[in-house]
Design a protein around this motif. Sequence first.
Motif, PDB file in Angstrom:
ATOM      1  N   GLY B  81      45.631  13.246 -17.134  1.00  0.00           N
ATOM      2  CA  GLY B  81      44.418  12.661 -17.700  1.00  0.00           C
ATOM      3  C   GLY B  81      44.540  11.201 -18.049  1.00  0.00           C
ATOM      4  N   LEU B  82      45.658  10.557 -17.630  1.00  0.00           N
ATOM      5  CA  LEU B  82      45.841   9.151 -17.964  1.00  0.00           C
ATOM      6  C   LEU B  82      45.713   8.354 -16.671  1.00  0.00           C
ATOM      7  CD1 LEU B  82      46.478   7.996 -20.749  1.00  0.00           C
ATOM      8  CD2 LEU B  82      48.864   7.825 -20.052  1.00  0.00           C
ATOM      9  N   ARG B  83      44.590   7.674 -16.496  1.00  0.00           N
ATOM     10  CA  ARG B  83      44.334   7.023 -15.212  1.00  0.00           C
ATOM     11  C   ARG B  83      44.331   5.504 -15.382  1.00  0.00           C
ATOM     12  NH1 ARG B  83      42.585   9.364 -10.799  1.00  0.00           N
ATOM     13  NH2 ARG B  83      42.134  11.261 -11.969  1.00  0.00           N
ATOM     14  N   PHE B  84      45.109   4.815 -14.551  1.00  0.00           N
ATOM     15  CA  PHE B  84      45.121   3.355 -14.542  1.00  0.00           C
ATOM     16  C   PHE B  84      44.633   2.893 -13.184  1.00  0.00           C
ATOM     17  CE2 PHE B  84      48.836   4.637 -17.046  1.00  0.00           C
ATOM     18  CZ  PHE B  84      48.627   3.934 -18.220  1.00  0.00           C
ATOM     19  N   ASP B  85      44.059   1.666 -13.122  1.00  0.00           N
ATOM     20  CA  ASP B  85      43.902   1.137 -11.768  1.00  0.00           C
ATOM     21  C   ASP B  85      45.237   0.532 -11.358  1.00  0.00           C
ATOM     22  OD1 ASP B  85      44.117  -1.623 -12.196  1.00  0.00           O
ATOM     23  OD2 ASP B  85      41.959  -1.902 -12.411  1.00  0.00           O
ATOM     24  N   ALA B  86      45.342   0.120 -10.101  1.00  0.00           N
ATOM     25  CA  ALA B  86      46.658  -0.200  -9.543  1.00  0.00           C
ATOM     26  C   ALA B  86      47.345  -1.339 -10.312  1.00  0.00           C
ATOM     27  CB  ALA B  86      46.517  -0.576  -8.064  1.00  0.00           C
ATOM     28  N   TRP B  87      46.601  -2.393 -10.623  1.00  0.00           N
ATOM     29  CA  TRP B  87      47.220  -3.539 -11.317  1.00  0.00           C
ATOM     30  C   TRP B  87      47.801  -3.101 -12.655  1.00  0.00           C
ATOM     31  CZ3 TRP B  87      47.034  -6.411 -15.774  1.00  0.00           C
ATOM     32  CH2 TRP B  87      47.584  -7.703 -15.725  1.00  0.00           C
ATOM     33  N   TRP B  88      47.012  -2.311 -13.397  1.00  0.00           N
ATOM     34  CA  TRP B  88      47.477  -1.867 -14.711  1.00  0.00           C
ATOM     35  C   TRP B  88      48.662  -0.914 -14.605  1.00  0.00           C
ATOM     36  CZ3 TRP B  88      46.412  -4.075 -19.179  1.00  0.00           C
ATOM     37  CH2 TRP B  88      45.297  -4.928 -19.240  1.00  0.00           C
ATOM     38  N   ALA B  89      48.626  -0.053 -13.591  1.00  0.00           N
ATOM     39  CA  ALA B  89      49.776   0.835 -13.381  1.00  0.00           C
ATOM     40  C   ALA B  89      51.014  -0.007 -13.074  1.00  0.00           C
ATOM     41  CB  ALA B  89      49.494   1.807 -12.240  1.00  0.00           C
ATOM     42  N   GLY B  90      50.815  -1.062 -12.285  1.00  0.00           N
ATOM     43  CA  GLY B  90      51.921  -1.966 -11.973  1.00  0.00           C
ATOM     44  C   GLY B  90      52.454  -2.629 -13.227  1.00  0.00           C
ATOM     45  N   LEU B  91      51.542  -3.056 -14.085  1.00  0.00           N
ATOM     46  CA  LEU B  91      51.966  -3.731 -15.317  1.00  0.00           C
ATOM     47  C   LEU B  91      52.770  -2.781 -16.203  1.00  0.00           C
ATOM     48  CD1 LEU B  91      51.953  -6.162 -17.175  1.00  0.00           C
ATOM     49  CD2 LEU B  91      49.830  -5.298 -18.179  1.00  0.00           C
ATOM     50  N   VAL B  92      52.272  -1.556 -16.357  1.00  0.00           N
ATOM     51  CA  VAL B  92      52.984  -0.591 -17.209  1.00  0.00           C
ATOM     52  C   VAL B  92      54.379  -0.334 -16.647  1.00  0.00           C
ATOM     53  CG1 VAL B  92      53.009   1.795 -18.018  1.00  0.00           C
ATOM     54  CG2 VAL B  92      50.870   0.485 -18.068  1.00  0.00           C
ATOM     55  N   THR B  93      54.451  -0.164 -15.331  1.00  0.00           N
ATOM     56  CA  THR B  93      55.757   0.098 -14.709  1.00  0.00           C
ATOM     57  C   THR B  93      56.712  -1.063 -14.948  1.00  0.00           C
ATOM     58  OG1 THR B  93      54.543   1.223 -12.952  1.00  0.00           O
ATOM     59  CG2 THR B  93      56.869   0.795 -12.569  1.00  0.00           C
ATOM     60  N   MET B  94      56.258  -2.271 -14.643  1.00  0.00           N
ATOM     61  CA  MET B  94      57.126  -3.436 -14.786  1.00  0.00           C
ATOM     62  C   MET B  94      57.546  -3.646 -16.232  1.00  0.00           C
ATOM     63  SD  MET B  94      55.374  -6.110 -12.132  1.00  0.00           S
ATOM     64  CE  MET B  94      56.380  -7.506 -12.559  1.00  0.00           C
ATOM     65  N   THR B  95      56.606  -3.441 -17.143  1.00  0.00           N
ATOM     66  CA  THR B  95      56.910  -3.666 -18.553  1.00  0.00           C
ATOM     67  C   THR B  95      57.964  -2.686 -19.050  1.00  0.00           C
ATOM     68  OG1 THR B  95      54.684  -4.491 -18.928  1.00  0.00           O
ATOM     69  CG2 THR B  95      55.907  -3.774 -20.856  1.00  0.00           C
ATOM     70  N   LEU B  96      57.756  -1.400 -18.765  1.00  0.00           N
ATOM     71  CA  LEU B  96      58.722  -0.398 -19.241  1.00  0.00           C
ATOM     72  C   LEU B  96      60.098  -0.636 -18.636  1.00  0.00           C
ATOM     73  CD1 LEU B  96      56.689   2.942 -19.109  1.00  0.00           C
ATOM     74  CD2 LEU B  96      57.347   1.586 -21.119  1.00  0.00           C
ATOM     75  N   TYR B  97      60.091  -0.841 -17.318  1.00  0.00           N
ATOM     76  CA  TYR B  97      61.352  -0.959 -16.603  1.00  0.00           C
ATOM     77  C   TYR B  97      62.149  -2.159 -17.123  1.00  0.00           C
ATOM     78  CZ  TYR B  97      64.334  -0.165 -12.547  1.00  0.00           C
ATOM     79  OH  TYR B  97      65.377   0.142 -11.721  1.00  0.00           O
ATOM     80  N   ASN B  98      61.468  -3.276 -17.292  1.00  0.00           N
ATOM     81  CA  ASN B  98      62.178  -4.485 -17.719  1.00  0.00           C
ATOM     82  C   ASN B  98      62.515  -4.481 -19.189  1.00  0.00           C
ATOM     83  OD1 ASN B  98      62.456  -6.476 -15.420  1.00  0.00           O
ATOM     84  ND2 ASN B  98      60.440  -5.538 -15.150  1.00  0.00           N
ATOM     85  N   ALA B  99      61.654  -3.897 -19.988  1.00  0.00           N
ATOM     86  CA  ALA B  99      61.959  -3.829 -21.417  1.00  0.00           C
ATOM     87  C   ALA B  99      63.270  -3.078 -21.623  1.00  0.00           C
ATOM     88  CB  ALA B  99      60.818  -3.163 -22.177  1.00  0.00           C
ATOM     89  N   ALA B 100      63.494  -2.041 -20.822  1.00  0.00           N
ATOM     90  CA  ALA B 100      64.727  -1.263 -20.964  1.00  0.00           C
ATOM     91  C   ALA B 100      65.946  -2.140 -20.667  1.00  0.00           C
ATOM     92  CB  ALA B 100      64.700  -0.056 -20.032  1.00  0.00           C
ATOM     93  N   TYR B 101      65.878  -2.899 -19.588  1.00  0.00           N
ATOM     94  CA  TYR B 101      67.004  -3.782 -19.258  1.00  0.00           C
ATOM     95  C   TYR B 101      67.158  -4.894 -20.286  1.00  0.00           C
ATOM     96  CZ  TYR B 101      68.097  -1.724 -14.765  1.00  0.00           C
ATOM     97  OH  TYR B 101      68.512  -0.859 -13.794  1.00  0.00           O
ATOM     98  N   LEU B 102      66.027  -5.485 -20.682  1.00  0.00           N
ATOM     99  CA  LEU B 102      66.104  -6.616 -21.622  1.00  0.00           C
ATOM    100  C   LEU B 102      66.652  -6.175 -22.975  1.00  0.00           C
ATOM    101  CD1 LEU B 102      62.769  -8.520 -20.817  1.00  0.00           C
ATOM    102  CD2 LEU B 102      65.101  -9.215 -20.233  1.00  0.00           C
ATOM    103  N   ALA B 103      66.256  -4.985 -23.414  1.00  0.00           N
ATOM    104  CA  ALA B 103      66.759  -4.493 -24.708  1.00  0.00           C
ATOM    105  C   ALA B 103      68.285  -4.423 -24.669  1.00  0.00           C
ATOM    106  CB  ALA B 103      66.170  -3.118 -25.023  1.00  0.00           C
ATOM    107  N   GLU B 104      68.796  -3.951 -23.541  1.00  0.00           N
ATOM    108  CA  GLU B 104      70.242  -3.845 -23.375  1.00  0.00           C
ATOM    109  C   GLU B 104      70.895  -5.240 -23.379  1.00  0.00           C
ATOM    110  OE1 GLU B 104      73.506  -1.867 -23.429  1.00  0.00           O
ATOM    111  OE2 GLU B 104      71.528  -0.944 -23.600  1.00  0.00           O
TER     112      GLU B 104
END
Lengths: 258, 218
Positions: B81-104
């Motif tokens: 039930g959580l729908r994003f358009d492509a740009w927003w899905a891209g943003l969420v992916t990039m943000t999560l993925y990089n935040a994990a590396y940056l935190a480290e």
Amino acid sequence: MADAAPAVSARLVCKQFDGIEVLRDVSLDVAKGSTACIVGPSGSGKSTFLRCVNWLEQPTTGQILLNGAPMGVVPSPKGGTRPMTAKELALARTRVSMVFQHFALWPHLTVLGNVIEAPVHVLGRPRDEAVEDARRLLARVGLEAKADAFPHTLSGGQKQRVAISRALAMKPEVLLFDEPTSALDPEMVGEVLEVMRDLAKEGMTMMVVTHEMAFARDVADTIAFFDAGRVIETGDPKAFFTAPQTDRARRFLTRYGI
Amino acid sequence: MNGFAIVWQERALFLEGLWNTVSLVVAAIAISVPLSALGAVVLVEAPRPVARLARALIDLTRCVPFLLLAYVIYYGLPQLGLRFDAWWAGLVTMTLYNAAYLAEIFRSAWLALPKEGFEAARAYGFRPATLYRRIVLPQIAYASAPLVGGQIIVMIKDSALLMIITVREISFAANSINANYFTPFAPFVVAIGMYWMLSLIVEAWVRRVASGARLRYG
């Protein structure tokens, strides 16, 4: 009554780390405008005691009073006390400044930045005023030309003089020195002690943990001799250095050729 | 027709791609840097169980292939039930993925900093928020800038994978020109040039911060 209170009064301070006793029933009064030198062998609890004064270490029991007001705890109306909140503790700490053995300057800030940092961001003083003050303080330790330098470019003696300026910029009621010359090359010890001598002469209240016996003898109004977590002698430096009361102090002083 | 002439003719598509890549990268940095700084604070300072949970989430995120993370967010989450358009899905992916590396990255830079300055700040009455903002985080920034720059370049290049979930970014533009005109060389060379240019901008930023760090730390 507040005027009569000592600037610092430690009452029966005890400190244990994991059940190991490092301070036991330490009591010491430091009168306003006086200098107390804390001497004794390494590991005798001198630094731990000094760090209790600004609550970097919490005494297990006992009390620290700053000009009559308890440090670290707040008397509750029903009697007894409660620990200070983080905010209250931070505020109380601004009344005491500390100079550290390893300087502990903030490396990412310039010399001037180090001196104005806490006045501006902790006390909320206007920046212009803090800068003006800082330049004056740096001038008195002979470092006005270094205002824009970063700490890593300074010698140890210069770093410690910056650290003293940083401490004075808070306009503290008491200045704590934790072995301020122990990390310095011998040639640089003199320049730091000279600044401290001047401060003592001007009536700054100071507590100095030190191994510089000549300084302690000349400058201190009170000597406290620590051994194994206790104060075993206090009093006038002349008496202490010429006629120590205890064997332990006599043996200690012999090692310094006194 | 010459391939580069086709690219020029289709420049609007490429500019749209460049815009989407840049806007995604900038937005992902803007969100993931503060998020990961907070993550580092939790890793270093939070009570044990909370720090452990953060540790587990970060490790999990770092161990998932970027492309699969994008798939799950774009195609998988709508099932919940959580729908994003492509740009927003891209943003969420990039943000999560990089935040994990940056935190480290931030955590390890933090642990390597000298602690005396922090204690001095406490002794001078700094409260935690001011201590982090004025004393801890600026030093972490100087210490970690080269690694952060490297991670941002990885992020720029990872963003090319978002074409698979239909984000209209640079690689998407190159690919669609190739598909329509059967001329692979020119569009892909232009795309590579664009990624290269973006990476050079990041490199220039890293050099600037590094010279500030040299000034401070020798």
